[in-house]
Design an enzyme around this catalytic site. Structure first.
Site, PDB file in Angstrom:
ATOM      1  N   GLU A  94       0.821  -1.218   0.000  1.00  0.00           N
ATOM      2  CA  GLU A  94       0.000   0.000   0.000  1.00  0.00           C
ATOM      3  C   GLU A  94       0.853   1.266   0.000  1.00  0.00           C
ATOM      4  OE1 GLU A  94      -4.196  -0.926   1.813  1.00  0.00           O
ATOM      5  OE2 GLU A  94      -2.670  -0.913   3.356  1.00  0.00           O
ATOM      6  N   CYS A 107       3.600   8.491   0.816  1.00  0.00           N
ATOM      7  CA  CYS A 107       3.786   7.719   2.044  1.00  0.00           C
ATOM      8  C   CYS A 107       3.936   6.257   1.637  1.00  0.00           C
ATOM      9  CB  CYS A 107       2.556   7.941   2.922  1.00  0.00           C
ATOM     10  SG  CYS A 107       2.574   7.000   4.432  1.00  0.00           S
ATOM     11  N   CYS A 114       3.243  -5.644  10.496  1.00  0.00           N
ATOM     12  CA  CYS A 114       4.301  -5.171  11.392  1.00  0.00           C
ATOM     13  C   CYS A 114       4.256  -6.007  12.658  1.00  0.00           C
ATOM     14  CB  CYS A 114       4.086  -3.697  11.728  1.00  0.00           C
ATOM     15  SG  CYS A 114       5.347  -3.023  12.839  1.00  0.00           S
ATOM     16  N   CYS A 118       1.846  -2.083  18.182  1.00  0.00           N
ATOM     17  CA  CYS A 118       1.352  -0.905  18.896  1.00  0.00           C
ATOM     18  C   CYS A 118      -0.182  -1.010  18.955  1.00  0.00           C
ATOM     19  CB  CYS A 118       1.761   0.377  18.175  1.00  0.00           C
ATOM     20  SG  CYS A 118       3.548   0.502  17.956  1.00  0.00           S
ATOM     21  N   CYS A 121      -2.690   0.782  16.222  1.00  0.00           N
ATOM     22  CA  CYS A 121      -2.327   0.761  14.801  1.00  0.00           C
ATOM     23  C   CYS A 121      -2.927  -0.439  14.073  1.00  0.00           C
ATOM     24  CB  CYS A 121      -0.798   0.752  14.691  1.00  0.00           C
ATOM     25  SG  CYS A 121      -0.197   0.563  13.014  1.00  0.00           S
ATOM     26  N   GLY A 166       4.373  -0.918   8.231  1.00  0.00           N
ATOM     27  CA  GLY A 166       5.635  -1.515   8.651  1.00  0.00           C
ATOM     28  C   GLY A 166       6.576  -0.589   9.371  1.00  0.00           C
ATOM     29  N   GLU A 167       7.588  -1.202   9.980  1.00  0.00           N
ATOM     30  CA  GLU A 167       8.624  -0.461  10.697  1.00  0.00           C
ATOM     31  C   GLU A 167       9.883  -0.480   9.815  1.00  0.00           C
ATOM     32  OE1 GLU A 167       9.299   1.445  13.464  1.00  0.00           O
ATOM     33  OE2 GLU A 167      11.308   1.346  12.632  1.00  0.00           O
ATOM     34  N   SER A 198      10.298   7.145   9.417  1.00  0.00           N
ATOM     35  CA  SER A 198       9.557   7.204  10.681  1.00  0.00           C
ATOM     36  C   SER A 198       9.768   5.896  11.433  1.00  0.00           C
ATOM     37  CB  SER A 198       8.070   7.394  10.388  1.00  0.00           C
ATOM     38  OG  SER A 198       7.325   7.354  11.585  1.00  0.00           O
ATOM     39  N   SER A 220       8.010   8.071  16.500  1.00  0.00           N
ATOM     40  CA  SER A 220       6.667   7.929  17.046  1.00  0.00           C
ATOM     41  C   SER A 220       6.784   7.804  18.557  1.00  0.00           C
ATOM     42  CB  SER A 220       6.013   6.670  16.466  1.00  0.00           C
ATOM     43  OG  SER A 220       5.882   6.826  15.070  1.00  0.00           O
ATOM     44  N   LEU A 221       6.420   8.851  19.254  1.00  0.00           N
ATOM     45  CA  LEU A 221       6.608   8.850  20.713  1.00  0.00           C
ATOM     46  C   LEU A 221       5.306   8.468  21.430  1.00  0.00           C
ATOM     47  CD1 LEU A 221       9.040   9.333  22.536  1.00  0.00           C
ATOM     48  CD2 LEU A 221       8.290  11.693  22.813  1.00  0.00           C
ATOM     49  N   HIS A 222       4.275   9.243  21.213  1.00  0.00           N
ATOM     50  CA  HIS A 222       2.914   8.932  21.686  1.00  0.00           C
ATOM     51  C   HIS A 222       2.701   8.912  23.194  1.00  0.00           C
ATOM     52  CE1 HIS A 222       2.456   8.115  17.527  1.00  0.00           C
ATOM     53  NE2 HIS A 222       2.969   6.918  17.557  1.00  0.00           N
ATOM     54  N   ASN A 297      -6.893   7.773  14.231  1.00  0.00           N
ATOM     55  CA  ASN A 297      -7.823   7.330  13.184  1.00  0.00           C
ATOM     56  C   ASN A 297      -8.382   5.969  13.567  1.00  0.00           C
ATOM     57  OD1 ASN A 297      -7.577   9.510  11.262  1.00  0.00           O
ATOM     58  ND2 ASN A 297      -5.480   8.798  10.980  1.00  0.00           N
TER      59      ASN A 297
HETATM   60  N1  SAH Z   1       6.412   1.979  12.028  1.00  0.00           N
HETATM   61  C1  SAH Z   1       6.703   3.351  11.862  1.00  0.00           C
HETATM   62  C2  SAH Z   1       6.097   3.955  10.623  1.00  0.00           C
HETATM   63  C3  SAH Z   1       4.697   3.557  10.249  1.00  0.00           C
HETATM   64  S1  SAH Z   1       3.428   4.143  11.280  1.00  0.00           S
HETATM   65  C4  SAH Z   1       6.306   4.133  13.093  1.00  0.00           C
HETATM   66  O1  SAH Z   1       5.640   3.578  13.951  1.00  0.00           O
HETATM   67  O2  SAH Z   1       6.720   5.269  13.192  1.00  0.00           O
HETATM   68  C5  SAH Z   1       3.294   5.855  10.822  1.00  0.00           C
HETATM   69  C6  SAH Z   1       2.665   6.746  11.890  1.00  0.00           C
HETATM   70  O3  SAH Z   1       1.243   6.503  12.014  1.00  0.00           O
HETATM   71  C7  SAH Z   1       3.259   6.510  13.272  1.00  0.00           C
HETATM   72  O4  SAH Z   1       3.536   7.706  13.920  1.00  0.00           O
HETATM   73  C8  SAH Z   1       2.138   5.788  13.944  1.00  0.00           C
HETATM   74  O5  SAH Z   1       2.229   5.882  15.316  1.00  0.00           O
HETATM   75  C9  SAH Z   1       0.923   6.446  13.376  1.00  0.00           C
HETATM   76  N2  SAH Z   1      -0.316   5.694  13.592  1.00  0.00           N
HETATM   77  C10 SAH Z   1      -0.447   4.361  13.675  1.00  0.00           C
HETATM   78  N3  SAH Z   1      -1.740   4.034  13.857  1.00  0.00           N
HETATM   79  C11 SAH Z   1      -2.440   5.182  13.898  1.00  0.00           C
HETATM   80  C12 SAH Z   1      -3.830   5.496  14.042  1.00  0.00           C
HETATM   81  N4  SAH Z   1      -4.738   4.541  14.155  1.00  0.00           N
HETATM   82  N5  SAH Z   1      -4.196   6.780  14.029  1.00  0.00           N
HETATM   83  C13 SAH Z   1      -3.273   7.747  13.866  1.00  0.00           C
HETATM   84  N6  SAH Z   1      -1.962   7.524  13.717  1.00  0.00           N
HETATM   85  C14 SAH Z   1      -1.542   6.254  13.738  1.00  0.00           C
HETATM   86 FE1  SF4 Z   2       2.108   0.407  13.498  1.00  0.00          FE
HETATM   87 FE2  SF4 Z   2       4.511   1.642  13.361  1.00  0.00          FE
HETATM   88 FE3  SF4 Z   2       3.708   0.421  15.632  1.00  0.00          FE
HETATM   89 FE4  SF4 Z   2       4.345  -1.048  13.510  1.00  0.00          FE
HETATM   90  S1  SF4 Z   2       5.711   0.261  14.693  1.00  0.00           S
HETATM   91  S2  SF4 Z   2       2.591  -1.354  14.845  1.00  0.00           S
HETATM   92  S3  SF4 Z   2       3.585   0.256  11.832  1.00  0.00           S
HETATM   93  S4  SF4 Z   2       2.764   2.226  14.650  1.00  0.00           S
END
Ligand code: SAH
Ligand code: SF4
Length: 362
Positions: A94, A107, A114, A118, A121, A166-167, A198, A220-222, A297
């Site tokens: 995708e 993107c 993955c 998380c 996701c 993916g990561e 990312s 991605s800190l969150h 989302n």
């Molecule tokens: N694996 C990498 C890159 C892919 S995810 C990473 O985690 O950074 C890309 C971004 O989308 C990350 O910041 C991730 O945390 C965010 N993301 C994942 N699921 C999401 C969701 N349901 N709503 C909003 N952002 C999300």
């Molecule tokens: Fe999703 Fe990135 Fe976490 Fe993998 S590392 S599960 S792609 S947010």
């Protein structure tokens, strides 16, 4: 057999130079070939008429030139495009294109699924399926650029972010040559600050990336406490926030103007309160950075909710008061399931997927 041949798409300049040297050809053949592939989008090797017929035959003995094909294209009412691509028999890949006023961002995905799990996701929810090959990673840029009519005069695709499925740092060896092709003038010629990797925080690879290539980093800190971050991002148990932030600081050290982008998905009632924002800015003090807030989302099967607009605004205000540039990511393409975190991977061959999983287990 074609599987055993090397796909010329996916070889960076150094690898191509080595390949040509091996058959007694000059180095310039590599850039000649790259121009044909990445500037003229020529995917039929027989049309590379600046290579003699006998040279073409010689190369084709051990190599192929295969690009992904588009399985489907969906266009959102906001102009966002989602492509599903496929290479040979592999699962669909995708890719999302997001046009904006002054730029166009692609993107791209680095894995199918993955393994990092998380909790917010959709990609994580479906588990790990497989790594993408370098050809599949750079092939996404190739297809998008070709379809958008990209040329040096007409740059619709200005930025690439590895924020799809993916990561990327978990697939480092295949991602690295793809990054090099994106940056190479004989490839897509993108500026370093316009190519962003990312990561969820695979610390050793952040250091490696910094040594190997010049790109921008988004992390991605969150969450700003280990307790909460470990709960929503299991990788935090391996590399905690302190270790991660030290790697971020080292990444931008000695780079003029470089900043880390911290991504922070806002989930209602989980990490979106004023105290979370205050803890965040405290931790980011002294790191050259900006914050990108991503309203969560939703996706089927997940019970998290998007933060309320008031909570998002308050969170942003607190970050900005501490003088960190903080943007809120606009939701794009959600009508075609192309928004952040919604890429769930439409598997075209689920049997194959379950077979592969069984193979991995056994
Ligand atoms: N694996 C990498 C890159 C892919 S995810 C990473 O985690 O950074 C890309 C971004 O989308 C990350 O910041 C991730 O945390 C965010 N993301 C994942 N699921 C999401 C969701 N349901 N709503 C909003 N952002 C999300
Ligand atoms: Fe999703 Fe990135 Fe976490 Fe993998 S590392 S599960 S792609 S947010």
């Amino acid at each position: 057999m074609s599987e055993e041949k090397i796909n010329l798409l996916g070889l960076d300049r150094v690898a191509l130079e080595k390949l040509f040297a091996k058959i007694g050809e000059q180095k310039y053949r590599a850039t000649q070939f790259m121009k044909g592939l990445y500037h003229h989008y020529e995917s039929d090797f027989d049309n590379y008429t600046n290579f003699s017929k006998s040279l073409r035959n010689k190369i084709q003995l051990f190599s192929t030139l295969e690009v992904p094909h588009v399985v489907s294209e969906k266009i959102s009412k906001d102009g966002t495009i989602k492509w599903l691509m496929q290479m040979n028999e592999g699962n669909a890949i995708e890719t999302v294109y997001i046009p904006e006023k002054n730029r166009g961002t692609l993107c791209i995905s680095s894995q199918v699924g993955c393994s990092l799990n998380c909790t917010f996701c959709a990609t994580g929810a479906q588990g790990f399926n497989r790594h993408l090959t370098t050809a599949e990673i750079i092939g996404q840029v190739w297809i998008a650029a070709k379809r958008l009519g990209q040329s040096t005069k007409n740059r619709k695709l200005t930025n690439v972010v590895l924020m799809g499925m993916g990561e990327p740092l978990a697939n480092y060896s295949r991602v690295l040559p793809a990054l090099r092709i994106m940056l190479d003038d004989f490839g897509f010629g993108l500026a370093s600050r316009r190519v962003t990797v990312s990561t969820s925080g695979m610390v050793p690879y952040i250091y490696k990336l910094n040594e190997d290539v010049e790109v921008s980093l988004a992390v991605s800190l969150h969450a700003a406490t280990d307790e909460l971050r470990s709960e929503i991002m299991p990788i935090n148990k391996k590399y905690n926030i302190e270790t991660l932030l030290k790697a971020c600081k080292d990444f931008v050290k000695d780079k003029r103007k470089a900043k880390i982008t911290f991504e922070y998905t806002l989930i209602r009632g989980v990490n979106d309160k004023p105290e979370h924002a205050r803890a965040l800015v405290k931790r980011l003090k002294n790191i050259p950075c900006k914050i990108n807030l991503i309203p969560f989302n939703p996706f089927p099967g997940n019970s998290f909710k998007r933060s309320l607009p008031e909570a998002i605004e308050l969170f942003q205000n607190i970050c900005e008061k501490s003088r960190i540039v903080t943007t809120v990511r606009k939701v794009r393409g959600d009508d075609i399931d192309a928004a952040c975190g919604q890429l769930a991977g439409e598997f075209h061959d689920r049997t194959r997927r379950s077979n592969q999983i069984q193979l991995k287990v056994s």
